[in-house]
Design an enzyme around this catalytic site. Structure first.
Site: not given
Ligand code: EPU
Length: 338
Positions: A164, A238, A334
């Site tokens: 990012r 995010s 972010e």
């Molecule tokens: N999780 C929770 N609770 C929540 C959300 C997430 O426990 O409410 C945990 C879960 O363990 C899950 C892990 O977090 O397995 C990862 O969650 P997720 O796959 O939703 O991905 P993220 O790390 O929360 C990132 C990006 C998103 C992107 C997703 C999917 C960043 C800041 N965000 O989110 O990007 O869609 O991965 O690859 O890196 C964005 O940047 O606007 C965005 C939506």
């Protein structure tokens, strides 16, 4: 080119926050941008470059000129046996461009389906999702220097992409306008299926031999389940970055919170899911007036209707304090706060 005064930015930010631009102008061409920047009157005023408005939080009116980039066009500039090179104007809508690639069977961007925003914004924060970052498909970025009005080009390495992050968020912040992005896409595809949810989704839909099109469909299905559609509920994806910690800190956290998950990084650090940290602080689904935390993804703050940018920022700060107290981790925003 029409320059409007005291213009509402509510329809131009996906959070749906009410804020006014002192001046607002939409640019249909590169020469529009050059003419505007050359106007003596606007030269001295602060300027804000706006793409799709999907990663911005307005906390006050903007006292300068908001420049909305609307340039359009996709041009195939080169083709080899394995790759196709497309030059895409900054004002193209990201997901329309992804769909164009899918229709033409150009691979690489399928995991980045349904991300809001414009093509010109994608290199700034090196958008990423489901195991892919856009940097892996960017050949070069074409720029306009806002002071000298000179055009130039940065190759992939010069963009200094990180998680990012890029040179556009650092040294070049506020100094350049991204005019277009050149992508290097594949003709013989390598699918990125390592992200668990994608495989599950393909299995659910009984897809045995996935293609870039069916992977894109799987990504859309996952996103629609987990992430709020800005057309229905204001948000900017995010709100925070996933934080990284060193091994020592991670070991301590793991012994205190055995359920904590992590993604180990090539540099030896551990990236932690901020959504999980926020959920552990009991903010998932939390609401304060019209500002809230999404019920399915705690990393996403939402505007239920009439929240102000301050309301969202106050909630973000409250979450940051809570995560810092419980885990000793500072969550970094972010979204761009203006
Ligand atoms: N999780 C929770 N609770 C929540 C959300 C997430 O426990 O409410 C945990 C879960 O363990 C899950 C892990 O977090 O397995 C990862 O969650 P997720 O796959 O939703 O991905 P993220 O790390 O929360 C990132 C990006 C998103 C992107 C997703 C999917 C960043 C800041 N965000 O989110 O990007 O869609 O991965 O690859 O890196 C964005 O940047 O606007 C965005 C939506």
């Amino acid at each position: 080119m029409i320059i409007v005064e005291n213009f509402s930015l509510k329809p131009f930010n996906t959070f749906g926050i009410e804020a006014e631009a002192r001046y607002f102008a939409e640019m249909q061409s590169v020469s529009d941008i050059q003419i505007f920047l050359n106007t003596q009157y606007h030269k001295r005023k602060p300027k804000l470059i706006l793409g799709g408005g999907s990663n911005i939080l307005f906390t006050k009116d903007f006292e300068g000129a908001v420049i909305k980039i609307n340039t359009k066009g996709i041009l195939k500039i080169k083709e080899t046996t394995d790759n196709v090179f497309l030059n895409v104007q900054a004002g193209e809508i990201w997901d329309d461009f992804v769909n164009y690639c899918l229709e033409n069977n150009y691979g690489g961007l399928e995991n980045l389906s349904l991300i809001p925003g414009n093509v010109g914004s994608c290199p700034i924060q090196n958008i990423g999702a489901y195991g892919v970052e856009v940097k892996d498909y960017i050949e070069s970025v074409e720029l306009l220097d806002m002071q000298t009005l000179q055009m130039s080009e940065l190759n992939n390495k010069e963009c200094r992409f990180g998680y990012r992050d890029s040179i556009f968020k650092q040294e070049l912040k506020g100094k350049v306008i991204i005019l277009s992005v050149t992508f290097k896409l594949t003709k013989n595809h390598t699918l990125h299926l390592e992200y668990g949810a994608i495989l599950e989704e393909l299995k659910k839909n009984e897809i045995k031999i996935p293609t870039i099109q069916t992977v894109a469909q799987a990504v859309c299905n996952i996103r629609r389940c987990k992430l709020p559609d800005p057309k229905e509920i204001g948000n900017a994806g995010s709100t925070f970055k996933n934080p990284s910690v060193n091994e020592n800190i991670f070991t301590k956290l793991k012994s205190k919170f055995p359920n904590i998950s992590s993604y180990s990084q090539p540099d030896g650090t551990f990236k932690l899911p901020a959504g999980w940290l926020i959920e552990q602080c009991e903010f998932k689904g939390y609401r304060e007036g019209d500002a809230g935390v999404h019920k399915n993804q705690a990393l996403v703050l939402v505007n239920y209707d009439n929240a102000t940018g301050e309301d969202i920022l106050n909630l973000a700060n409250k979450i940051q304090k809570s995560v810092a107290v419980k885990f000793g981790i500072n969550l970094e925003l972010e979204v761009n706060v203006v």
